[in-house]
Design an enzyme around this catalytic site. Sequence first.
Site, short mmCIF file in Angstrom:
data_model
loop_
_atom_site.label_atom_id
_atom_site.label_comp_id
_atom_site.label_asym_id
_atom_site.label_seq_id
_atom_site.Cartn_x
_atom_site.Cartn_y
_atom_site.Cartn_z
N ARG A 42 -8.13 -12.21 -9.82
CA ARG A 42 -9.58 -12.61 -9.48
C ARG A 42 -10.30 -12.02 -10.46
NH1 ARG A 42 -10.01 -10.53 -4.08
NH2 ARG A 42 -9.40 -12.50 -3.25
N ASP B 127 -4.62 -5.80 5.49
CA ASP B 127 -3.36 -6.26 4.91
C ASP B 127 -2.32 -5.54 4.77
OD1 ASP B 127 -5.35 -8.43 4.44
OD2 ASP B 127 -6.12 -7.30 2.75
N ASP C 278 -3.10 -4.90 -2.75
CA ASP C 278 -3.22 -5.48 -1.35
C ASP C 278 -3.84 -4.82 -0.19
OD1 ASP C 278 -1.67 -7.74 -2.56
OD2 ASP C 278 0.01 -6.34 -2.42
N ASN D 199 -10.58 -1.21 -2.16
CA ASN D 199 -9.26 -1.79 -2.78
C ASN D 199 -8.46 -0.67 -3.37
OD1 ASN D 199 -9.78 -4.82 -2.90
ND2 ASN D 199 -11.46 -4.01 -4.39
N GLU E 157 0.72 -8.04 3.95
CA GLU E 157 0.67 -8.61 2.54
C GLU E 157 1.01 -7.42 1.52
OE1 GLU E 157 -2.65 -10.30 -0.61
OE2 GLU E 157 -3.50 -9.52 1.32
N ASP F 160 -4.54 -4.53 -8.37
CA ASP F 160 -4.90 -4.93 -6.95
C ASP F 160 -3.72 -4.92 -6.12
OD1 ASP F 160 -4.99 -6.31 -4.36
OD2 ASP F 160 -7.04 -6.23 -4.88
N ASP G 178 -6.47 -2.54 1.79
CA ASP G 178 -7.96 -2.53 1.77
C ASP G 178 -8.28 -1.62 2.93
OD1 ASP G 178 -8.13 -4.26 -0.43
OD2 ASP G 178 -7.39 -5.71 0.92
#
Length: 177
Positions: A24, A121, A106, A88, A124, A104, A108
Amino acid sequence: MPTYPREGKIIQIHSYKHNGTIHRIWQETVVLKGTPAYVIGGNDKTLVMEADGRTWVTREPAICFFHAKHWFNIIAMIREDGVYYYCNVSSPFVWDDEALKYIDYDLDIKVFPDMTYMLLDEDEYERHRREMSYPDVIDRILKNNVQKLIGWIQERKGPFAPEFIDKWYGTFQAYQK
């Protein structure tokens, strides 16, 4: 060459995944404080580009806190009903004159105005940990930093202290004029 951006500079923020792919990009964040140890930034209605090319615009003013030693960053979103935090779990930031960059990982933590929080997450994280072969040492560091972050939330430390947001949001508003 400075290892951090200077106050007043408008920078991009780049988030990557462990495998080196871009995750991102935030187009514009104004640096409110830059030191070798941390960077505090502010943005509002900034364009964000996802890895797949989709774009969106942030909805509210945010104060961002990045640290050069801690494995997390903290985004405080200022809304009418209070300050919400999105934390994060990530690598410490690096600055390379192109952008402030981090990986990052994942996991959070979402923190609500009453300072209750939720870890997000986890599925994830486990999937990416396997797919991208996170080393065991990284897994331990990240899980330890989740606990450190929860401690900061409970103690109202750093960006979770009410005076922190008041101060840096005021500084950000002065740059907006």
